[in-house]
Design a protein around this motif. Structure first.
Motif, PDB file in Angstrom:
ATOM      1  N   UNK A 149       0.835  -1.206   0.000  1.00 35.49           N
ATOM      2  CA  UNK A 149       0.000   0.000   0.000  1.00 35.49           C
ATOM      3  C   UNK A 149       0.870   1.257   0.000  1.00 35.49           C
ATOM      4  N   UNK A 150       1.948   1.184   0.787  1.00 35.20           N
ATOM      5  CA  UNK A 150       2.872   2.324   0.809  1.00 35.20           C
ATOM      6  C   UNK A 150       3.508   2.528  -0.564  1.00 35.20           C
ATOM      7  N   UNK A 151       3.864   1.420  -1.217  1.00 35.99           N
ATOM      8  CA  UNK A 151       4.448   1.497  -2.561  1.00 35.99           C
ATOM      9  C   UNK A 151       3.456   2.105  -3.551  1.00 35.99           C
ATOM     10  N   UNK A 152       2.192   1.686  -3.467  1.00 34.87           N
ATOM     11  CA  UNK A 152       1.174   2.227  -4.364  1.00 34.87           C
ATOM     12  C   UNK A 152       1.011   3.727  -4.139  1.00 34.87           C
ATOM     13  N   UNK A 153       0.960   4.158  -2.870  1.00 31.14           N
ATOM     14  CA  UNK A 153       0.786   5.589  -2.580  1.00 31.14           C
ATOM     15  C   UNK A 153       1.955   6.409  -3.101  1.00 31.14           C
ATOM     16  N   UNK A 154       3.178   5.877  -2.916  1.00 29.00           N
ATOM     17  CA  UNK A 154       4.363   6.582  -3.417  1.00 29.00           C
ATOM     18  C   UNK A 154       4.321   6.706  -4.933  1.00 29.00           C
ATOM     19  N   UNK A 155       3.908   5.653  -5.603  1.00 33.93           N
ATOM     20  CA  UNK A 155       3.845   5.679  -7.066  1.00 33.93           C
ATOM     21  C   UNK A 155       2.689   6.546  -7.553  1.00 33.93           C
TER      22      UNK A 155
ATOM     23  N   UNK B  56       8.484  14.508 -20.767  1.00 33.75           N
ATOM     24  CA  UNK B  56       7.281  14.347 -19.942  1.00 33.75           C
ATOM     25  C   UNK B  56       6.516  13.090 -20.352  1.00 33.75           C
ATOM     26  N   UNK B  57       6.352  12.886 -21.663  1.00 33.71           N
ATOM     27  CA  UNK B  57       5.606  11.715 -22.121  1.00 33.71           C
ATOM     28  C   UNK B  57       6.253  10.425 -21.625  1.00 33.71           C
ATOM     29  N   UNK B  58       7.585  10.356 -21.713  1.00 32.03           N
ATOM     30  CA  UNK B  58       8.288   9.172 -21.253  1.00 32.03           C
ATOM     31  C   UNK B  58       8.115   8.987 -19.744  1.00 32.03           C
ATOM     32  N   UNK B  59       8.186  10.118 -19.020  1.00 33.45           N
ATOM     33  CA  UNK B  59       8.045  10.049 -17.557  1.00 33.45           C
ATOM     34  C   UNK B  59       6.633   9.629 -17.161  1.00 33.45           C
ATOM     35  N   UNK B  60       5.614  10.172 -17.847  1.00 34.26           N
ATOM     36  CA  UNK B  60       4.218   9.813 -17.539  1.00 34.26           C
ATOM     37  C   UNK B  60       3.965   8.342 -17.839  1.00 34.26           C
ATOM     38  N   UNK B  61       4.469   7.898 -18.992  1.00 40.54           N
ATOM     39  CA  UNK B  61       4.275   6.494 -19.363  1.00 40.54           C
ATOM     40  C   UNK B  61       4.930   5.568 -18.346  1.00 40.54           C
ATOM     41  N   UNK B  62       6.147   5.902 -17.949  1.00 36.48           N
ATOM     42  CA  UNK B  62       6.862   5.066 -16.993  1.00 36.48           C
ATOM     43  C   UNK B  62       6.153   5.053 -15.639  1.00 36.48           C
ATOM     44  N   UNK B  63       5.705   6.250 -15.190  1.00 33.23           N
ATOM     45  CA  UNK B  63       5.013   6.338 -13.893  1.00 33.23           C
ATOM     46  C   UNK B  63       3.706   5.544 -13.923  1.00 33.23           C
TER      47      UNK B  63
ATOM     48  N   UNK C 230       1.888   9.326  -6.089  1.00 26.59           N
ATOM     49  CA  UNK C 230       2.495  10.674  -6.017  1.00 26.59           C
ATOM     50  C   UNK C 230       3.416  10.887  -7.218  1.00 26.59           C
ATOM     51  N   UNK C 231       4.221   9.881  -7.523  1.00 24.89           N
ATOM     52  CA  UNK C 231       5.130   9.997  -8.667  1.00 24.89           C
ATOM     53  C   UNK C 231       4.357  10.177  -9.968  1.00 24.89           C
ATOM     54  N   UNK C 232       3.232   9.441 -10.088  1.00 23.92           N
ATOM     55  CA  UNK C 232       2.417   9.568 -11.291  1.00 23.92           C
ATOM     56  C   UNK C 232       1.841  10.975 -11.411  1.00 23.92           C
ATOM     57  N   UNK C 233       1.368  11.504 -10.277  1.00 21.04           N
ATOM     58  CA  UNK C 233       0.808  12.855 -10.298  1.00 21.04           C
ATOM     59  C   UNK C 233       1.884  13.882 -10.630  1.00 21.04           C
ATOM     60  N   UNK C 234       3.094  13.721 -10.056  1.00 20.87           N
ATOM     61  CA  UNK C 234       4.194  14.652 -10.342  1.00 20.87           C
ATOM     62  C   UNK C 234       4.587  14.616 -11.812  1.00 20.87           C
ATOM     63  N   UNK C 235       4.593  13.423 -12.394  1.00 16.85           N
ATOM     64  CA  UNK C 235       4.959  13.306 -13.812  1.00 16.85           C
ATOM     65  C   UNK C 235       3.981  14.061 -14.695  1.00 16.85           C
ATOM     66  N   UNK C 236       2.739  14.020 -14.332  1.00 15.72           N
ATOM     67  CA  UNK C 236       1.713  14.695 -15.130  1.00 15.72           C
ATOM     68  C   UNK C 236       1.805  16.220 -15.026  1.00 15.72           C
ATOM     69  N   UNK C 237       2.510  16.717 -13.991  1.00 12.99           N
ATOM     70  CA  UNK C 237       2.658  18.173 -13.804  1.00 12.99           C
ATOM     71  C   UNK C 237       3.863  18.747 -14.544  1.00 12.99           C
ATOM     72  N   UNK C 238       4.712  17.883 -15.085  1.00 19.20           N
ATOM     73  CA  UNK C 238       5.901  18.347 -15.798  1.00 19.20           C
ATOM     74  C   UNK C 238       5.507  19.153 -17.026  1.00 19.20           C
ATOM     75  N   UNK C 239       6.383  20.124 -17.423  1.00 18.08           N
ATOM     76  CA  UNK C 239       6.125  20.888 -18.657  1.00 18.08           C
ATOM     77  C   UNK C 239       6.064  19.935 -19.845  1.00 18.08           C
ATOM     78  N   UNK C 240       5.272  20.332 -20.832  1.00 17.69           N
ATOM     79  CA  UNK C 240       5.128  19.508 -22.029  1.00 17.69           C
ATOM     80  C   UNK C 240       6.462  19.367 -22.739  1.00 17.69           C
TER      81      UNK C 240
END
Length: 817
Positions: A420-426, A442-449, A428-438
């Motif tokens: 559960x902790x791993x899911x919550x951390x990921x 960013x696309x690679x980071x969002x896909x990976x997250x 957050x990472x997924x949300x952060x990736x989506x906030x990156x400038x276009x």
């Protein structure tokens, strides 16, 4: 206006309904019972509100006379013909101008109940009340004082063993009662069965399986006077005995592996109760303790945890009551009604549940008596098996200590917390990736997250599905203890006066003291087994007699009341009941008392040419009421199937345990997509999965027990499909091949193989004409196989399989003399 017109139409329909049935003959007990259990509650729920205390459309529906008032548009019901009945059209709502009830259509089950009621003659035994008050006390058939004069409500006596003219005939005291009756009737008993017939009969009786050839040879070689008693002792000590006689009890308590609610959810833990019953019979658990454990085992003292868990499992008797509806509580009052109904019929031989809506119409049992029992079970916590709305099991009883449960679950909780902790951390990472400038980054980071998060969630889901299972039982426990209130006309929404928890007055009338904590189940067990209650011992010894002879001394085993049949041998019934209690409620002792009698060992042959005096017997006692011969009987469904596996040498005699149900994490059955399964097995038939809404097709074909209601007697049918079973069913074909392989391995000599086949199938060697007929059959079939160009390496197996099928389809294979 439309509502009023529909209500008037319903009133006309209802009045015509009773006008058309008012002059019908006195309905039989089964028809009355169906009305009281199914139809009256339906009318109370959907009609009485408008047609009870006040007239609605000129009609009162709270009495028989009310239904007979008015009506000039023709009959609404044609008894025996639902398709021509306007009432059925109204509830089916196939006509836009005739829809009843007007607010909400009846359920499919309710409509089906009405259709069955009409088809069976539309019985309604009610007579007018002296008042229109719904809470008024209806009349019942006999008073308490009159009831105490009825045979079954009188104290069990210990009658003197009668003297007989032929004092050389009796072997046990049972024979004195039987022969005394025969001599009084002018009937002469037939000779005893021959040894082969006797061994086959007793082996099927006690184990549900045929004797092996070696067992037959040993019995025939034993010329001592104790030979048969030794056989009985051997069979009673066999594990197969509990499987056979445990199945008889499972018939009575309507055992099932599914709960019976709208989606018929499976109960993987139900088998623990089934297995407990089998163990109880094998160890000859005294019947009084057998009942105590099933009613209040969780409340009894135990020497250790293993003993305590066994007794908890025993309360599965109460837990297996049928569930209704599609949510957490469903219609819980119906589950309690089913519990009381089975306890009444199965243990007390009494239709107590007929007093749910009113005082019993025939027996001295009141509504107060019914709700005195109801309060006990309403104070009991029943497990929830799962349903369409809430798929998770709950309130099952653990068979582990808190320490053991914690040790089992702690590692999994730790693992789940990390995931559960791993899911919550990921997340957050997924949300952060989506906030990156276009950008391409960013696309690679969002896909990976997203990929990492999906994988983590899948791991979490898989781990959750692999949660360790606490060992638990489908059992009951104590709930919130309280008295209940009368339910007017059986409607749980319309309550009357409070009723103290108590036992029916006719059976002792003991009440639960106010200072006694708990549900009252422990006290109920005591009341059931109190000598003041004349039914418990009588009912059980009657069942034992029934399963030995094919019918009870009381031929209505679930009904010792006024609508049931009186005993053919009342003194014998009380003698057996007295011995049962005297011998510390030992069921195996009762077996020996009956099986060692001369009566049980009589031949089933009534051939007039071999004994001319039997013609007089047939004239004087055509139904064999005095037991002057043994009744030939067809094997039941389980014994037929087990015999097929036996001759095929394919019977797995190990206990079955649970069934291969789907993992609980995948459960998602609904009312329109209920659970349905049929699991293949080579174990004994007692271990087949029993389902309520859709019965096992094989067991249904051969008249197996109904898992939804107590089966007092299995009434044997004869149908073309049964005859076709041996020829076409895959099980029969598979076992005929196994049987053929067994014969071919026994010898290369044709005559020896035929002899072995007869020994295995019928427990005897073939007669010369039978031997000749088999040889002719084999020759003809071999010629036919040649015409069909059957490969040479398949010829012998097909040839002997054909002979095996013919023997398995013979009457002698499925009947016991």
């Amino acid at each position: 206006m439309e509502m009023k017109r529909q209500q008037i139409t319903l009133a006309v329909l209802m009045s015509m309904l009773f006008a058309s049935t008012s002059r019908a003959a006195e309905p039989d007990a089964a028809a009355v019972e169906f009305f009281e259990k199914k139809i009256r509650p339906l009318f109370v729920a959907h009609c009485i509100e408008c047609h009870g205390k006040k007239e609605h459309g000129g009609l009162l529906l709270d009495s028989r006379e009310g239904w007979m008032t008015g009506g000039d548009s023709g009959p609404a019901v044609v008894p025996g013909d639902p398709e021509k009945s306007l009432l059925i059209r109204a509830v089916r709502q196939v006509d836009k101008d005739l829809k009843m009830p007007p607010k909400q259509k009846l359920s499919d089950t309710e409509i089906a109940d009405l259709e069955t009621w009409v088809k069976n003659g539309a019985a309604d035994p009610r007579s007018s009340l002296k008042t229109n008050d719904l809470s008024a006390k209806p009349r019942y058939g006999i008073s308490l004082e009159e009831g105490r004069k009825f045979w079954s409500y009188q104290t069990v006596t210990d009658p003197a063993v009668p003297t007989v003219k032929d004092q050389s005939w009796p072997r046990t005291a049972v024979d004195n009662y039987i022969l005394h009756r025969m001599e009084s009737a002018g009937v002469v008993p037939v000779p005893s069965a021959d040894p082969r017939t006797l061994l086959r009969r007793v082996t099927f009786d006690l184990t549900g399986l045929p004797p092996t050839p070696a067992e037959m040879d040993a019995f025939l070689a034993d010329s001592s006077t104790q030979a048969f008693e030794r056989v009985v002792d051997r069979l009673l000590s066999s594990a197969r005995y509990g499987e056979r006689w445990g199945r008889h009890w499972l018939d009575v308590v309507r055992y099932s592996d599914t709960c019976g609610n709208a989606s018929d959810y499976p109960v993987p833990q139900a088998h623990k109760y089934r297995d407990w019953v089998i163990r109880a019979f094998n160890r000859d658990l005294p019947y009084d303790q057998f009942l105590r454990d099933q009613i209040a085992g969780d409340l009894l003292p135990s020497d250790n945890d293993a003993d305590r868990y066994e007794r908890i499992v025993a309360t599965g008797y109460l837990a297996i009551a049928r569930r209704f509806g599609g949510d957490r509580m469903g219609e819980h009052h119906l589950t309690l009604e089913d519990t009381i109904d089975n306890l009444g019929r199965g243990i007390l031989g009494s239709s107590v549940s007929c007093a749910r809506c009113h005082d019993h119409k025939f027996d001295p049992i009141t509504m107060s008596d019914y709700y005195g029992l109801y309060g006990i079970f309403e104070s009991t916590r029943f497990p929830f098996p799962g349903a369409e709305v809430d798929k998770r099991q709950s309130d099952f009883v653990a068979l582990m200590s808190p320490t053991e449960i914690e040790a089992l679950l702690a590692p999994h909780r730790t693992k789940m917390a990390a995931l559960e902790a791993e899911v919550k951390a990921l997340e957050v990472a997924d949300a952060d990736a989506k906030k990156l400038p276009e950008s391409p980054e960013k696309k690679a980071a969002v896909d990976a997250a997203a990929k990492n998060l999906a994988e983590a969630r899948q791991k979490h889901k898989a781990a959750a599905a692999e949660a360790p299972q606490v060992n638990n039982a489908y059992a009951v426990a104590e709930g919130t203890a309280a008295n209940t209130k009368l339910q007017l006309r059986g409607d749980p929404k319309r309550l009357g006066n409070e009723v103290t928890r108590h036992f029916p007055a006719i059976l002792g009338g003991q009440e639960l003291s106010k200072d006694v904590p708990g549900s009252g189940r422990l006290q109920l067990a005591d009341w059931i087994l109190n000598p003041q209650n004349p039914l418990t011992a009588r009912v059980m010894v009657n069942r034992i007699w029934q399963y030995h002879f094919g019918r009870g001394l009381v031929t209505t085993p679930n009904d010792f009341g006024l609508r049931g049949q009186a005993p053919t041998h009342p003194e014998l019934l009380d003698f057996l009941a007295s011995r049962f209690v005297e011998q510390k409620w030992s069921i195996k002792s009762m077996h020996k008392l009956i099986l060692l009698s001369h009566t049980w060992r009589l031949s089933s042959s009534t051939a007039l040419e071999s004994a001319p005096q039997h013609a007089k017997n047939v004239e004087l006692d055509p139904n064999n009421d005095v037991y002057w011969h043994f009744n030939r009987a067809r094997l039941d469904a389980e014994a037929i199937r087990d015999s097929l596996l036996f001759v095929g040498n394919d019977l797995d005699e190990s206990p079955a345990g649970t069934h291969p149900f789907p993992p609980q994490s995948t459960w998602g059955w609904t009312q329109h997509n209920p659970f349905v399964a049929n699991y293949d097995s080579r174990r004994r038939s007692v271990y087949l999965m029993q389902q309520r809404l859709k019965r096992n097709p094989y067991l249904a074909l051969f008249d197996g027990a109904d898992p939804s209601s107590s089966t007092a007697v299995r009434f044997m049918s004869t149908t073309p499909l049964q005859a076709l079973f041996a020829m076409n069913d895959p099980l029969a074909h598979a076992q005929s091949v196994k049987f053929a392989e067994r014969l071919m391995a026994s010898s290369s000599d044709e005559a020896v193989r035929i002899s072995v086949a007869y020994q295995l199938a019928f427990g005897r060697p073939p007669q010369p004409d039978e031997q000749k007929a088999c040889v002719e059959f084999l020759n003809l079939y071999l010629a036919r196989l040649g015409e069909l160009n059957t490969p040479a390496d398949q010829t012998q197996l097909k040839l002997w399989s054909a002979l095996a099928r013919s023997l398995m389809g013979a009457n002698e294979f499925i009947y016991v003399d």
